[in-house]
Design an enzyme around this catalytic site. Structure first.
Site, PDB file in Angstrom:
ATOM      1  N   ARG A 158       0.810  -1.229   0.000  1.00  0.00           N
ATOM      2  CA  ARG A 158       0.000   0.000   0.000  1.00  0.00           C
ATOM      3  C   ARG A 158       0.840   1.274   0.000  1.00  0.00           C
ATOM      4  NH1 ARG A 158      -4.563  -0.825   4.399  1.00  0.00           N
ATOM      5  NH2 ARG A 158      -2.664  -1.238   5.524  1.00  0.00           N
TER       6      ARG A 158
ATOM      7  N   LYS B 293       3.546 -18.724   7.994  1.00  0.00           N
ATOM      8  CA  LYS B 293       2.888 -18.888   9.281  1.00  0.00           C
ATOM      9  C   LYS B 293       2.671 -17.522   9.917  1.00  0.00           C
ATOM     10  CE  LYS B 293       5.581 -19.897  12.996  1.00  0.00           C
ATOM     11  NZ  LYS B 293       6.543 -18.910  13.499  1.00  0.00           N
TER      12      LYS B 293
ATOM     13  N   ASP C 295       7.258 -23.693   6.388  1.00  0.00           N
ATOM     14  CA  ASP C 295       7.840 -23.826   7.720  1.00  0.00           C
ATOM     15  C   ASP C 295       9.339 -23.737   7.461  1.00  0.00           C
ATOM     16  OD1 ASP C 295       9.178 -24.769   9.962  1.00  0.00           O
ATOM     17  OD2 ASP C 295       7.505 -26.022  10.564  1.00  0.00           O
ATOM     18  N   HIS C 296       9.933 -22.577   7.757  1.00  0.00           N
ATOM     19  CA  HIS C 296      11.297 -22.357   7.256  1.00  0.00           C
ATOM     20  C   HIS C 296      12.314 -23.335   7.851  1.00  0.00           C
ATOM     21  CE1 HIS C 296      12.001 -20.039  10.927  1.00  0.00           C
ATOM     22  NE2 HIS C 296      13.287 -20.090  10.655  1.00  0.00           N
TER      23      HIS C 296
ATOM     24  N   LYS D 154      16.193 -25.687   6.311  1.00  0.00           N
ATOM     25  CA  LYS D 154      17.557 -25.655   6.862  1.00  0.00           C
ATOM     26  C   LYS D 154      18.305 -26.912   6.432  1.00  0.00           C
ATOM     27  CE  LYS D 154      16.316 -22.939  10.931  1.00  0.00           C
ATOM     28  NZ  LYS D 154      17.108 -21.728  11.037  1.00  0.00           N
TER      29      LYS D 154
ATOM     30  N   GLU E 185      16.598 -19.768  21.973  1.00  0.00           N
ATOM     31  CA  GLU E 185      16.996 -18.487  21.368  1.00  0.00           C
ATOM     32  C   GLU E 185      17.441 -17.544  22.474  1.00  0.00           C
ATOM     33  OE1 GLU E 185      14.487 -17.280  17.786  1.00  0.00           O
ATOM     34  OE2 GLU E 185      13.039 -18.078  19.187  1.00  0.00           O
TER      35      GLU E 185
ATOM     36  N   ASP F 163       3.999 -20.437  18.263  1.00  0.00           N
ATOM     37  CA  ASP F 163       5.037 -19.846  17.416  1.00  0.00           C
ATOM     38  C   ASP F 163       6.088 -20.884  16.994  1.00  0.00           C
ATOM     39  OD1 ASP F 163       6.370 -17.600  16.206  1.00  0.00           O
ATOM     40  OD2 ASP F 163       7.817 -17.642  17.845  1.00  0.00           O
TER      41      ASP F 163
ATOM     42  N   HIS G  46       7.795 -25.812  13.967  1.00  0.00           N
ATOM     43  CA  HIS G  46       9.200 -26.221  13.848  1.00  0.00           C
ATOM     44  C   HIS G  46       9.539 -27.457  14.694  1.00  0.00           C
ATOM     45  CE1 HIS G  46       9.202 -22.402  11.989  1.00  0.00           C
ATOM     46  NE2 HIS G  46       9.535 -21.666  13.029  1.00  0.00           N
TER      47      HIS G  46
ATOM     48  N   LYS H 139      12.475 -18.071  24.421  1.00  0.00           N
ATOM     49  CA  LYS H 139      13.164 -16.815  24.093  1.00  0.00           C
ATOM     50  C   LYS H 139      14.003 -16.413  25.292  1.00  0.00           C
ATOM     51  CE  LYS H 139      10.691 -15.716  20.292  1.00  0.00           C
ATOM     52  NZ  LYS H 139      11.348 -15.833  18.993  1.00  0.00           N
TER      53      LYS H 139
END
Ligand code: BG6
Length: 511
Positions: free
Chosen positions: A50, A156, A185-186, A190, A224, A243, A248, A348
């Site tokens: 946009r 996702k 799903d990245h 990998k 992480e 998440d 994953h 996290k």
């Protein structure tokens, strides 16, 4: 099935092109594919969003981000200019059907210019609320009628729970056929994740012992050290279970637990994964507390820096009950895995960024060596290190050099970097290339995704009905809440990861 060939003539249309995903992941990935000569000559990208921007402004915004974030670092100007000449930008609101009409005529004209019917990839790099308006527009403009050439890519989160995922699947299936839908799903892109299949099924060494007879339990950790960064708005409604676990971690579990595929064909592999998901023992909501624990980070120290608590992050409620840590114990009820626990955890602001799958073997059936000779009796272990320091380690006992018989655990290590001497492509490079080659092996099929939601929904329900009373319950920089240690300790086991780093360094044997 995948091969290292160039893409066919192809146009990638990115909706949400001014957003983060485009500049941080998609463009650096496509530029790397371009540099690796995996994109054919007839290739172009159209960004739609946009915001008001012309082609030049769009290109220089992309270059800036690419230079900052690409695994190859700063782009060489000639190569970048060559690539950027294929990138254009259109300002438009997807709720206005005009945009799709214009797209149709642009795509048709372009095919005439190229003298071919090109592949069209519609990439939805947009928030979930935009999926329906865009796909409706695509459908009404008949942009999906060519089922061979036209594909849609959905990021996702795919739904928010089982019902919403089913609803979205049904909605998309009214417009597209299943093979046209690429649900990303990245993790599946990998290298180290893809290598799990090679490790298990291209070697005769491991498969005979890959079962309940020899394996005591499996641990999967995706830790992480970053917090939620600038994604408070999204994360507040997601949490660690949605998440990371629903996608994953369950995908990693499937790759570890699945049976050998008959062939390396997309649906064959996806069927075998679905079999695993179906075999996961359902966790009844009223017993979820026995199998799943949650946490939320408090202030703490990461790499020598004081960091904020989750409840102090931007766009987060000050009394938020969203979990930033989840650990779950699963069982896979089948002949291979009956009663072998799979402990998974993710969070996290943990102690380190590390993703490991650890296969813990049973102790030897009879101890021939007196305990005085065993300096540290430890059962065998295979560590599949997904990231960083991509590698596979194997722990076994060896005789400590010296005149007396003394045994030590040692590690053998296969390191990707040392063995192959090539940089590992980013997950998005692999996945985008797969989409261009119409290879959907590494993408989530609709039924797979629904079963994954079915597995975690009772836990979500339980957590929603019984709010936590102890949040925040772990310090940033730690390995998560005590309840996570208790979850595994009550079975007489411990999380391996925190100690294994030190052990490896002490006893590493390279190969
Ligand atoms: C994403 C999650 O899917 O994966 C993020 O939404 C998470 O919260 C990220 O940080 C982790 O990906 P990676 O590739 O950095 O391990």
């Amino acid at each position: 099935m995948k091969s290292y060939k160039q893409s066919e003539p192809c146009i990638v249309v990115i909706f949400g092109a001014a957003g983060d995903l485009t500049s941080r992941k998609l463009i650096p990935a496509m530029f790397n594919l371009f540099l690796d000569k995996l994109l054919g000559d007839k290739f172009s990208i159209i960004g739609i969003d946009r915001v008001e921007m012309n082609d030049d402004a769009f290109r220089s915004h992309l270059r800036k981000k690419n230079d900052e974030l690409s695994r190859r670092g700063k782009a060489d100007t000639d190569s970048w200019n060559d690539f950027a000449s294929r990138v254009s930008f259109v300002t438009g609101d997807v709720k206005n059907p005009e945009i799709f009409k214009n797209l149709v005529s642009f795509l048709n004209d372009n095919d005439k210019k190229w003298g071919t019917v090109s592949d069209k990839i519609f990439y939805l790099a947009v928030p979930p609320s935009m999926i329906k308006p865009i796909t409706t527009g695509i459908g009404e403009a008949h942009l999906v009628d060519d089922r061979e050439h036209n594909r849609i890519v959905v990021e996702k989160p795919f739904g928010h729970d089982l019902d919403s995922a089913k609803e979205l699947n049904n909605f998309l299936k009214n417009i597209f056929s299943e093979p046209q839908i690429y649900r990303i799903d990245h993790y599946l892109g990998k290298e180290t994740v893809q290598n799990i299949l090679a490790f298990r099924f291209a070697n005769s060494l491991f498969e005979p012992i890959w079962n309940r007879r020899y394996i005591d339990h499996v641990q999967i950790t995706v830790a992480e050290d970053i917090g939620i960064e600038h994604r408070g708005g999204y994360y507040e409604n997601a949490g660690a279970l949605r998440d990371m676990v629903q996608n994953h971690l369950l995908q990693l579990l499937c790759l570890i637990a699945m049976e050998a595929p008959v062939s390396y064909k997309a649906d064959e592999i996806r069927n075998k994964k679905v079999d695993v998901l179906r075999a996961i023992r359902p966790i009844p909501a009223d017993q979820a507390y026995l199998y799943a624990v949650r946490g939320q980070y408090n202030t703490g120290w990461i790499k020598g820096e004081r960091v904020r608590a989750y409840r102090q992050e931007d766009d987060v409620r000050r009394d938020s009950n969203t979990e930033t840590f989840a650990a779950v114990k699963f069982f896979v009820d089948n002949w291979r895995w009956q009663d072998v626990p799979f402990y998974i955890r993710t969070g996290k602001r943990l102690h380190a960024r590390v993703s490991d799958v650890i296969i813990n073997f049973k102790p030897v059936p009879h101890q021939s060596f007196p305990s005085a000779m065993m300096m540290q009796p430890e059962p065998n272990r295979i560590v599949i290190r997904i990231q960083p320091d991509e590698s596979i380690l194997m722990r076994f006992h060896a005789k400590h050099p010296g005149e007396t018989m003394r045994l030590n655990p040692v590690y053998m290590k296969f390191s990707y970097e040392e063995a192959f001497k090539v940089a590992t492509p980013e997950a998005y490079e692999t996945l985008l290339h797969d989409i261009m080659l119409a290879d959907f092996t590494q993408f989530m099929r609709g039924d797979q995704l629904e079963i994954a939601w079915e597995i975690i929904t009772p836990i979500l329900d339980f957590w929603q009905s019984v709010p936590p009373t102890d949040f925040p319950n772990y310090d940033a920089g730690s390995w998560g809440p005590d309840s996570s240690e208790i979850l595994i300790a009550q079975d007489g086991r411990a999380w391996a990861l925190s100690s294994s780093h030190q052990e490896e360094n002490k006893f590493m044997v390279e190969w």
